[in-house]
Every structure is written in C-alpha cells, then in structure tokens.
Design a protein around this motif. Structure first.
Motif, PDB file in Angstrom:
ATOM      1  N   ALA A   9      27.006  -8.863 -35.944  1.00  0.00           N
ATOM      2  CA  ALA A   9      26.744  -7.772 -35.767  1.00  0.00           C
ATOM      3  C   ALA A   9      24.738  -8.166 -35.252  1.00  0.00           C
ATOM      4  O   ALA A   9      24.920  -8.773 -36.474  1.00  0.00           O
ATOM      5  CB  ALA A   9      26.452  -6.644 -35.979  1.00  0.00           C
ATOM      6  N   ASN A 127      22.094  -4.778 -41.411  1.00  0.00           N
ATOM      7  CA  ASN A 127      22.017  -3.946 -39.965  1.00  0.00           C
ATOM      8  C   ASN A 127      21.787  -2.739 -40.927  1.00  0.00           C
ATOM      9  O   ASN A 127      21.138  -2.107 -39.872  1.00  0.00           O
ATOM     10  CB  ASN A 127      23.509  -4.032 -39.325  1.00  0.00           C
ATOM     11  CG  ASN A 127      24.562  -5.588 -38.576  1.00  0.00           C
ATOM     12  OD1 ASN A 127      24.268  -6.426 -39.520  1.00  0.00           O
ATOM     13  ND2 ASN A 127      23.606  -5.773 -38.009  1.00  0.00           N
ATOM     14  N   ARG A 181      28.013   0.767 -37.462  1.00  0.00           N
ATOM     15  CA  ARG A 181      28.247  -0.238 -36.453  1.00  0.00           C
ATOM     16  C   ARG A 181      30.002  -0.826 -36.487  1.00  0.00           C
ATOM     17  O   ARG A 181      30.409  -1.388 -37.407  1.00  0.00           O
ATOM     18  CB  ARG A 181      28.249  -2.187 -37.276  1.00  0.00           C
ATOM     19  CG  ARG A 181      26.140  -1.725 -36.841  1.00  0.00           C
ATOM     20  CD  ARG A 181      26.536  -2.597 -35.392  1.00  0.00           C
ATOM     21  NE  ARG A 181      25.006  -3.036 -35.019  1.00  0.00           N
ATOM     22  CZ  ARG A 181      24.125  -2.175 -34.527  1.00  0.00           C
ATOM     23  NH1 ARG A 181      24.523  -0.887 -34.356  1.00  0.00           N
ATOM     24  NH2 ARG A 181      22.881  -2.648 -34.710  1.00  0.00           N
ATOM     25  N   GLY A 184      31.853  -3.082 -35.322  1.00  0.00           N
ATOM     26  CA  GLY A 184      31.346  -4.745 -35.551  1.00  0.00           C
ATOM     27  C   GLY A 184      32.072  -5.629 -35.696  1.00  0.00           C
ATOM     28  O   GLY A 184      33.307  -5.219 -36.579  1.00  0.00           O
TER      29      GLY A 184
END
Length: 260
Positions: A9, A127, A181, A184
């Motif tokens: 990601a 992230n 995510r 991801g």
C-alpha cells in the motif's frame, strides 16, 4: 507462524511518528532497561540473584500491574492481591500507578520481544499514520494501548505480575489498518514460504489465534485482542473524518440531472 515483512500500500508522506515511536522504544531498551534484559528471553536459571532482582525491580516499577490498577495504589502500600504473584517481587516505593499505564508500553522483556513488536509497527504503522496524520495517529496508538492494558487487567484483576510491551498499542494500529486497508497485500513469511497475503486474512487470523494462546506461554493475549478491537472500532469512526486520499473522487458530469 506468520511474519509480515512489508505491504504494497503506497503512502503520501514520510511516517515520522512511526519512526519516532520505534526510536523511542529502542532507546528505552538499550539505555534505560537493565542490561540483563537485553539478551534473549530472560531465563531465571541463567541470571544471578542480583540480576534477577534488578530485572524484577525495573519491571515492577515501570510495568502495569492489574492488582495496582484495581486499587490505584502500588504494591508497596500493602494492598492485598490474591492472584499470581512473583515470590521475589521487590518492594518498589514511590511508584505512580497511572504513569505505569503509559510507561509499560515502552518496555520489552528481550531483544526478540522488541524486534517482533517493532517489525509489526513498521509494517502497519506507516499507512495508518498516512491516513490520520501524526498527532491523531499517536493518540490512537496511546489510547488503544491503554484499552489493551485495561482489558488484560480486567480479566486478571488480582494479578501482581507486571505487563510489559507495546503489543497492545501496535495491535490497535493493526485493527485500524484492517479498516483502512483491508485489501492491501502483506508480504509474509508463512511456514518458511514467502508470499503475499490479503491484509484482512492475515489480520483476521492474528485476531482469532489470540484466543488459542496457551496460558503457560505468558503472553498477554487479551491485551492484543482488546487493543485490536479498540483500533478497529476507532478507525470505523475516524474514517468518516479522515477520508481515504487514494479513493478516486466521483464528480457528476456536466449537464447531468441532479436529484433533489
């Protein structure tokens, strides 16, 4: 055993807060913790009496102890604990119980404990920080760490054994990652095979396996589960205030009818 290496990601900015948390944990371990804690997992048969007392005194002073949380007083005040208790527990005076809820997140029992936690923070923290920004991310980290510690204490209310490590706070970050995510891909070492695993699979397995942890492993698995659940729920709320920067914006076409 599943060991994450990195994810695919992208991020927009340098995760300075994640780097800072890693550096602080490493500095505490190398320069503030007793030298006898800096090898492998502490084996009480291989340390002398002085080293064992030094380890215990440090852990009891800066670690979070469920029985102390229950009474909001340190063990040195003579509070009664009916749960498990270390026979060599030192008499640590002047301890601030509320402060230990914070300091326990930055103490690790061995180099392997530290390395494992920092690896997970490295993989998942950037992230989450990218989505929230450094200050809200730090707040999420600390608050989910507190929830994790209280979760452990709630189920071990009379225990007098210190809880150490950043695992609960990092589990909170992992719970937030699962919201932000879920699709991801995480490059993971799984049974000596390196492959990409969807985040929702890897993190879902992590959460479920916490409930399968044997009690004799001395792992605060309840803290992991509580921290991850707290991070997941917090991220569901925060996602409304911190939109996904990578999500394409859909704009109506010129001349398209507008529904009232």
């Amino acid at each position: 055993m599943a060991l994450p290496i990195h994810d695919d990601a992208p991020t927009r900015r340098i995760p300075w807060m994640t780097y800072t948390l890693i550096v602080v944990n490493v500095i505490v371990f190398l320069f503030l913790e007793p030298a006898s804690m800096q090898g492998g997992d502490v084996d009480r048969d291989e340390v002398n009496v002085t080293e064992e007392r030094e380890i215990n005194e440090y852990a009891y002073k800066w670690g979070a102890i469920p029985c102390e949380i229950q009474h909001m007083e340190p063990l040195s005040e003579g509070i009664r604990c009916t749960g498990e208790r270390d026979a060599s527990e030192p008499a640590v005076s002047g301890k601030v119980v509320l402060l230990s809820l914070l300091t326990c997140m930055f103490i690790h029992g061995s180099i392997f404990h530290l390395a494992g936690n920092m690896l997970f923070l490295w993989v998942f923290g950037n992230n989450v920080e990218d989505r929230l920004g450094p200050v809200p991310y730090l707040a999420l980290y600390l608050l989910t760490g507190l929830v994790a510690t209280f979760g452990h204490a709630l189920f071990n209310w009379d225990d007098a054994v210190p809880v150490l490590g950043a695992s609960g706070a990092i589990a909170g970050v992992m719970g937030a990652y699962l919201v932000f995510r879920p699709r991801g891909r995480i490059l993971t070492v799984l049974l000596w095979v390196v492959l990409y695993i969807p985040a929702w699979v890897l993190l879902g397995l992590f959460f479920v396996t916490q409930f399968l942890t044997p009690n004799e492993d001395s792992v605060a698995w309840i803290a992991h589960a509580a921290g991850m659940a707290a991070g997941f729920l917090a991220a569901l709320v925060l996602a409304r205030f911190f939109p996904d920067p990578w999500k394409p914006v859909t704009r109506p076409e010129i001349g398209a009818p507008v529904r009232a």
